[in-house]
Design a protein around this motif. Structure first.
Motif, PDB file in Angstrom:
ATOM      1  N   ASN A   1       0.753  -1.223   0.063  1.00 12.01           N
ATOM      2  CA  ASN A   1      -0.054  -0.111   0.034  1.00 12.01           C
ATOM      3  C   ASN A   1       0.803   1.199   0.123  1.00 12.01           C
ATOM      4  O   ASN A   1       0.371   2.341   0.206  1.00 12.01           O
ATOM      5  CB  ASN A   1      -1.028   0.096   1.279  1.00 12.01           C
ATOM      6  CG  ASN A   1      -2.206  -0.983   1.222  1.00 12.01           C
ATOM      7  OD1 ASN A   1      -3.062  -0.676   0.239  1.00 12.01           O
ATOM      8  ND2 ASN A   1      -2.075  -2.123   1.705  1.00 12.01           N
ATOM      9  N   GLY A   2       2.125   1.195  -0.184  1.00 14.52           N
ATOM     10  CA  GLY A   2       3.078   2.388  -0.102  1.00 14.52           C
ATOM     11  C   GLY A   2       3.225   2.732   1.052  1.00 14.52           C
ATOM     12  O   GLY A   2       3.380   4.421   0.905  1.00 14.52           O
ATOM     13  N   LEU A   3       2.958   2.380   2.107  1.00  7.55           N
ATOM     14  CA  LEU A   3       2.996   3.015   3.496  1.00  7.55           C
ATOM     15  C   LEU A   3       4.357   2.665   3.993  1.00  7.55           C
ATOM     16  O   LEU A   3       4.975   1.370   4.089  1.00  7.55           O
ATOM     17  CB  LEU A   3       2.142   2.430   4.487  1.00  7.55           C
ATOM     18  CG  LEU A   3       0.691   3.038   4.176  1.00  7.55           C
ATOM     19  CD1 LEU A   3      -0.216   2.084   5.092  1.00  7.55           C
ATOM     20  CD2 LEU A   3       0.607   4.558   4.173  1.00  7.55           C
ATOM     21  N   LEU A   4       5.272   3.713   4.488  1.00  7.40           N
ATOM     22  CA  LEU A   4       6.714   3.472   5.077  1.00  7.40           C
ATOM     23  C   LEU A   4       6.743   3.147   6.408  1.00  7.40           C
ATOM     24  O   LEU A   4       7.660   2.573   7.055  1.00  7.40           O
ATOM     25  CB  LEU A   4       7.456   4.731   4.746  1.00  7.40           C
ATOM     26  CG  LEU A   4       7.650   4.978   3.292  1.00  7.40           C
ATOM     27  CD1 LEU A   4       8.361   6.291   3.266  1.00  7.40           C
ATOM     28  CD2 LEU A   4       8.219   3.904   2.515  1.00  7.40           C
ATOM     29  N   GLY A   5       5.722   3.523   7.213  1.00  8.38           N
ATOM     30  CA  GLY A   5       5.595   3.401   8.645  1.00  8.38           C
ATOM     31  C   GLY A   5       5.352   2.025   9.138  1.00  8.38           C
ATOM     32  O   GLY A   5       4.343   1.531   8.846  1.00  8.38           O
ATOM     33  N   LEU A   6       6.330   1.396  10.217  1.00 10.87           N
ATOM     34  CA  LEU A   6       5.785   0.050  10.730  1.00 10.87           C
ATOM     35  C   LEU A   6       5.983   0.152  12.339  1.00 10.87           C
ATOM     36  O   LEU A   6       6.944   0.290  12.741  1.00 10.87           O
ATOM     37  CB  LEU A   6       6.576  -0.948  10.049  1.00 10.87           C
ATOM     38  CG  LEU A   6       6.399  -1.390   8.675  1.00 10.87           C
ATOM     39  CD1 LEU A   6       7.394  -2.530   8.373  1.00 10.87           C
ATOM     40  CD2 LEU A   6       4.736  -2.206   8.852  1.00 10.87           C
ATOM     41  N   SER A   7       5.018   0.370  12.814  1.00  7.25           N
ATOM     42  CA  SER A   7       4.938   0.485  14.331  1.00  7.25           C
ATOM     43  C   SER A   7       4.686  -0.915  15.090  1.00  7.25           C
ATOM     44  O   SER A   7       3.557  -1.468  15.153  1.00  7.25           O
ATOM     45  CB  SER A   7       3.980   1.288  14.901  1.00  7.25           C
ATOM     46  OG  SER A   7       3.592   1.362  16.545  1.00  7.25           O
ATOM     47  N   MET A   8       5.769  -1.608  15.413  1.00 10.21           N
ATOM     48  CA  MET A   8       5.754  -3.133  15.922  1.00 10.21           C
ATOM     49  C   MET A   8       7.008  -3.342  16.790  1.00 10.21           C
ATOM     50  O   MET A   8       8.077  -2.751  16.331  1.00 10.21           O
ATOM     51  CB  MET A   8       5.591  -4.007  14.847  1.00 10.21           C
ATOM     52  CG  MET A   8       6.605  -3.848  13.462  1.00 10.21           C
ATOM     53  SD  MET A   8       6.170  -4.867  12.272  1.00 10.21           S
ATOM     54  CE  MET A   8       7.794  -5.039  11.265  1.00 10.21           C
ATOM     55  N   GLY A   9       6.860  -4.186  17.910  1.00  9.44           N
ATOM     56  CA  GLY A   9       7.776  -4.502  18.756  1.00  9.44           C
ATOM     57  C   GLY A   9       7.771  -3.773  20.108  1.00  9.44           C
ATOM     58  O   GLY A   9       7.523  -2.579  20.115  1.00  9.44           O
ATOM     59  N   MET A  10       7.818  -4.739  21.072  1.00  8.39           N
ATOM     60  CA  MET A  10       7.782  -3.963  22.511  1.00  8.39           C
ATOM     61  C   MET A  10       9.039  -4.592  22.899  1.00  8.39           C
ATOM     62  O   MET A  10       9.768  -5.051  22.708  1.00  8.39           O
ATOM     63  CB  MET A  10       6.368  -4.675  22.996  1.00  8.39           C
ATOM     64  CG  MET A  10       5.236  -4.344  22.186  1.00  8.39           C
ATOM     65  SD  MET A  10       3.537  -4.324  22.837  1.00  8.39           S
ATOM     66  CE  MET A  10       3.467  -5.167  24.200  1.00  8.39           C
ATOM     67  N   SER A  11       8.818  -4.396  24.480  1.00  8.05           N
ATOM     68  CA  SER A  11      10.069  -4.846  25.214  1.00  8.05           C
ATOM     69  C   SER A  11      10.739  -6.453  24.856  1.00  8.05           C
ATOM     70  O   SER A  11      11.966  -6.514  24.724  1.00  8.05           O
ATOM     71  CB  SER A  11       9.891  -4.795  26.756  1.00  8.05           C
ATOM     72  OG  SER A  11       9.599  -3.548  27.226  1.00  8.05           O
ATOM     73  N   ALA A  12       9.635  -7.272  24.832  1.00  8.33           N
ATOM     74  CA  ALA A  12      10.102  -8.500  24.689  1.00  8.33           C
ATOM     75  C   ALA A  12      10.533  -8.909  23.130  1.00  8.33           C
ATOM     76  O   ALA A  12      11.040 -10.079  22.969  1.00  8.33           O
ATOM     77  CB  ALA A  12       9.021  -9.575  24.998  1.00  8.33           C
ATOM     78  N   ASP A  13      10.098  -8.138  22.178  1.00  8.24           N
ATOM     79  CA  ASP A  13      10.311  -8.537  20.843  1.00  8.24           C
ATOM     80  C   ASP A  13      10.881  -7.518  20.087  1.00  8.24           C
ATOM     81  O   ASP A  13      10.507  -7.386  18.799  1.00  8.24           O
ATOM     82  CB  ASP A  13       9.063  -9.261  20.270  1.00  8.24           C
ATOM     83  CG  ASP A  13       8.078  -8.448  20.502  1.00  8.24           C
ATOM     84  OD1 ASP A  13       8.127  -7.331  20.718  1.00  8.24           O
ATOM     85  OD2 ASP A  13       6.815  -9.240  20.229  1.00  8.24           O
ATOM     86  N   PHE A  14      11.345  -6.392  20.439  1.00  4.33           N
ATOM     87  CA  PHE A  14      11.845  -5.339  19.522  1.00  4.33           C
ATOM     88  C   PHE A  14      12.972  -5.583  18.535  1.00  4.33           C
ATOM     89  O   PHE A  14      12.863  -4.895  17.483  1.00  4.33           O
ATOM     90  CB  PHE A  14      12.017  -4.066  20.485  1.00  4.33           C
ATOM     91  CG  PHE A  14      13.234  -3.857  21.230  1.00  4.33           C
ATOM     92  CD1 PHE A  14      14.471  -3.528  20.698  1.00  4.33           C
ATOM     93  CD2 PHE A  14      13.202  -3.999  22.562  1.00  4.33           C
ATOM     94  CE1 PHE A  14      15.628  -3.456  21.391  1.00  4.33           C
ATOM     95  CE2 PHE A  14      14.098  -4.250  23.347  1.00  4.33           C
ATOM     96  CZ  PHE A  14      15.555  -3.650  22.794  1.00  4.33           C
ATOM     97  N   GLU A  15      13.707  -6.427  19.053  1.00  2.00           N
ATOM     98  CA  GLU A  15      14.908  -6.706  18.150  1.00  2.00           C
ATOM     99  C   GLU A  15      14.335  -7.507  16.906  1.00  2.00           C
ATOM    100  O   GLU A  15      14.596  -7.220  15.676  1.00  2.00           O
ATOM    101  CB  GLU A  15      15.951  -7.611  18.638  1.00  2.00           C
ATOM    102  CG  GLU A  15      16.933  -6.500  19.506  1.00  2.00           C
ATOM    103  CD  GLU A  15      17.153  -7.322  20.864  1.00  2.00           C
ATOM    104  OE1 GLU A  15      16.335  -7.841  21.746  1.00  2.00           O
ATOM    105  OE2 GLU A  15      18.385  -6.832  21.391  1.00  2.00           O
ATOM    106  N   LEU A  16      13.455  -8.432  16.993  1.00  2.00           N
ATOM    107  CA  LEU A  16      12.612  -9.198  16.120  1.00  2.00           C
ATOM    108  C   LEU A  16      12.097  -8.291  15.286  1.00  2.00           C
ATOM    109  O   LEU A  16      11.879  -8.378  13.812  1.00  2.00           O
ATOM    110  CB  LEU A  16      11.899 -10.232  16.634  1.00  2.00           C
ATOM    111  CG  LEU A  16      10.963 -11.270  15.781  1.00  2.00           C
ATOM    112  CD1 LEU A  16      11.891 -12.082  15.012  1.00  2.00           C
ATOM    113  CD2 LEU A  16      10.142 -12.080  16.516  1.00  2.00           C
ATOM    114  N   ALA A  17      11.321  -7.559  15.860  1.00  2.00           N
ATOM    115  CA  ALA A  17      10.386  -6.410  14.904  1.00  2.00           C
ATOM    116  C   ALA A  17      11.311  -5.589  13.997  1.00  2.00           C
ATOM    117  O   ALA A  17      11.155  -5.312  12.909  1.00  2.00           O
ATOM    118  CB  ALA A  17       9.658  -5.444  15.819  1.00  2.00           C
ATOM    119  N   ILE A  18      12.460  -5.205  14.510  1.00  2.00           N
ATOM    120  CA  ILE A  18      13.722  -4.593  13.767  1.00  2.00           C
ATOM    121  C   ILE A  18      14.025  -5.155  12.631  1.00  2.00           C
ATOM    122  O   ILE A  18      14.283  -4.700  11.364  1.00  2.00           O
ATOM    123  CB  ILE A  18      14.670  -3.710  14.504  1.00  2.00           C
ATOM    124  CG1 ILE A  18      14.262  -2.965  15.773  1.00  2.00           C
ATOM    125  CG2 ILE A  18      15.986  -3.553  13.695  1.00  2.00           C
ATOM    126  CD1 ILE A  18      15.520  -2.547  16.770  1.00  2.00           C
TER     127      ILE A  18
END
Ligand SMILES: *Cc1c(COP(=O)(O)O)cnc(C)c1O
Length: 227
Positions: free
Chosen positions: A184-201
């Protein structure tokens, strides 16, 4: 864990995705989630120079942040929790970014208020990637159409947000969200919390929402009724 230690972990996670030799990749925005944290813990993080914070409830943010804003300049405030339409006006005046646009009725309310106020926070659409009945968010199958509807309303949609089901492998949900944003041509991805932010990155997060790893544990869950 200290703010510096979190930042080191972010740097390492970013380098693991794109080694320095491959060119500069900007690290994700670190949103320090300060909901229900005592003021002195929040002030300590502000004093270290951090300016990007997240809250779950409009009421709590309205009590906390005006005085921090009077004390510290350049604060960037993000709403992460569900937003009731009747609190939309207050939320639009308080927050720079809203991550919880999760239904057509709210999109209509925000569009109306944006006209009236002449401004609108940047918006993430929350996607219920696990189709969990108790969780807010647009269902995967409805996501493309909802993005188009929001764009037709002239809403400043910058990306997608998700909270994966607790009992499932988060990576699959992060990738699903990344694919939906990309097509959809969207650049932002808000995901990842304390337990999994490295995986989200690793899956391309542009905004990570980290609470307890920075501030320590929150008060018992019984005190955290939904907004
Ligand atoms: C509380 C919360 C966070 C932060 O959770 P931690 O596990 O403490 O890092 C992130 N996102 C949302 C939507 C939250 O409600």
């Amino acid at each position: 864990m200290s703010l510096d230690q979190i930042k080191q972990r972010i740097t390492r996670a970013v380098e693991a995705v794109a080694p320095p030799a491959a060119g500069i990749k900007t690290p994700p925005e670190l949103i320090a989630v300060s909901k229900v944290q005592p003021d002195e813990r929040v002030r300590a993080v502000l004093a270290q120079g951090h300016r990007c914070f997240g809250e779950n409830r409009v009421q709590e943010a309205a009590q906390k942040w005006p005085h921090f804003r009077a004390e510290f300049s350049g604060i960037d405030l993000h709403l992460l929790g569900p937003l009731q339409s009747n609190k939309a006006r207050q939320a639009m005046q308080l927050f720079d970014v809203i991550h919880s646009l999760d239904r057509p009725k709210l999109a209509a309310a925000l569009a109306r208020l944006a006209q009236e106020l002449g401004q609108c926070p940047k918006l993430f659409i929350q996607v219920n990637t696990g189709s969990e009945p108790q969780k807010a968010g647009i269902l995967n199958a409805d996501c493309d159409a909802f993005i188009a509807d929001c764009r037709a309303l002239d809403l400043p949609i910058i990306g997608l947000m998700c909270i994966p089901p607790a009992e499932e492998e988060a990576g699959a949900h992060f990738q699903l969200l990344a694919d939906m944003a990309a097509r959809n041509g969207l650049l932002g991805l808000s995901m990842g919390m304390s337990a999994d932010f490295e995986l989200a990155i690793a899956h391309g997060a542009t905004h990570i929402r980290v609470g307890s790893a920075i501030f320590g544990n929150r008060v018992p869950a019984a005190k955290q009724s939904p907004a």
